[in-house]
Write an enzyme that holds these catalytic residues in place. Structure first.
Site, PDB file in Angstrom:
ATOM      1  N   ASN A   2       1.560  63.591  -0.417  1.00  0.00           N
ATOM      2  CA  ASN A   2       0.221  63.418  -0.984  1.00  0.00           C
ATOM      3  C   ASN A   2      -0.048  61.974  -1.385  1.00  0.00           C
ATOM      4  O   ASN A   2      -1.153  61.477  -1.193  1.00  0.00           O
ATOM      5  CB  ASN A   2       0.021  64.333  -2.194  1.00  0.00           C
ATOM      6  CG  ASN A   2      -0.096  65.795  -1.796  1.00  0.00           C
ATOM      7  OD1 ASN A   2      -0.435  66.121  -0.669  1.00  0.00           O
ATOM      8  ND2 ASN A   2       0.187  66.668  -2.738  1.00  0.00           N
ATOM      9  N   HIS A   7      -4.175  64.215  -0.492  1.00  0.00           N
ATOM     10  CA  HIS A   7      -3.992  65.636  -0.776  1.00  0.00           C
ATOM     11  C   HIS A   7      -4.483  66.536   0.346  1.00  0.00           C
ATOM     12  O   HIS A   7      -3.881  67.571   0.618  1.00  0.00           O
ATOM     13  CB  HIS A   7      -4.669  66.009  -2.101  1.00  0.00           C
ATOM     14  CG  HIS A   7      -3.947  65.465  -3.282  1.00  0.00           C
ATOM     15  ND1 HIS A   7      -2.884  66.103  -3.864  1.00  0.00           N
ATOM     16  CD2 HIS A   7      -4.118  64.307  -3.969  1.00  0.00           C
ATOM     17  CE1 HIS A   7      -2.427  65.380  -4.876  1.00  0.00           C
ATOM     18  NE2 HIS A   7      -3.157  64.284  -4.958  1.00  0.00           N
ATOM     19  N   ASP A  11      -1.961  69.050   1.980  1.00  0.00           N
ATOM     20  CA  ASP A  11      -2.217  70.498   1.970  1.00  0.00           C
ATOM     21  C   ASP A  11      -2.190  71.069   3.376  1.00  0.00           C
ATOM     22  O   ASP A  11      -1.651  72.156   3.616  1.00  0.00           O
ATOM     23  CB  ASP A  11      -3.552  70.810   1.302  1.00  0.00           C
ATOM     24  CG  ASP A  11      -3.533  70.577  -0.199  1.00  0.00           C
ATOM     25  OD1 ASP A  11      -2.436  70.389  -0.760  1.00  0.00           O
ATOM     26  OD2 ASP A  11      -4.628  70.576  -0.798  1.00  0.00           O
ATOM     27  N   GLU A  37       6.843  70.087  -2.629  1.00  0.00           N
ATOM     28  CA  GLU A  37       6.971  70.101  -1.176  1.00  0.00           C
ATOM     29  C   GLU A  37       8.179  70.913  -0.726  1.00  0.00           C
ATOM     30  O   GLU A  37       8.672  70.730   0.383  1.00  0.00           O
ATOM     31  CB  GLU A  37       7.078  68.668  -0.656  1.00  0.00           C
ATOM     32  CG  GLU A  37       5.866  67.822  -0.961  1.00  0.00           C
ATOM     33  CD  GLU A  37       6.036  66.368  -0.560  1.00  0.00           C
ATOM     34  OE1 GLU A  37       7.136  65.977  -0.138  1.00  0.00           O
ATOM     35  OE2 GLU A  37       5.058  65.622  -0.677  1.00  0.00           O
TER      36      GLU A  37
END
Length: 123
Positions: A2, A7, A11, A37
């Site tokens: 990220n 992000h 994601d 993660e």
């Protein structure tokens, strides 16, 4: 991920990785995100050799997959869960093996040894 790629991309990769793990998991396998993660995969009825073989297959599949706009690899620690031990010990052994694999260069699978040493605060 990220911090480097944002992000939205992070994601996208996490969702893709979770989907790939679920798709490849054998019958009875349970896949879950384990914070940040990290993911965990429980392979019921598989011994250490079978789990290690599956983890290596998964590692190669992730390396070859397109999960986002960046190349993604996984580093895997494999551990057994003897029923006489508390479940958290299996997680600690897998975590120790994963950090050993990361120290050895990432994008690899390391199995926990039977003599794996738990950190005193974790035992």
């Amino acid at each position: 991920m990220n911090d480097t790629h944002g992000h939205t991309e992070g994601d996208r990769i996490l969702v893709g990785l979770g989907g790939l793990m679920t798709e490849l998991a054998p019958d009875g396998g349970l896949t879950a995100r384990w914070g940040g993660e990290e993911f965990v995969l429980y392979l019921h009825g598989h011994d250490m050799d079978a789990a290690h073989t599956f983890a290596e297959h998964l590692r190669a599949a992730v390396q070859d997959a397109t999960l986002g706009r960046v190349n993604v690899t996984v580093t895997v620690g494999v551990a057994e869960w003897p029923t006489r031990d508390a479940l958290h010990h299996a997680f600690l052994h897998a975590d120790d093996a994963m950090y050993e694999a990361k120290a050895a260069g990432r994008n690899r699978v390391i199995r926990s040894s039977a003599t794996a040493t738990l950190h005193p605060a974790q035992a």
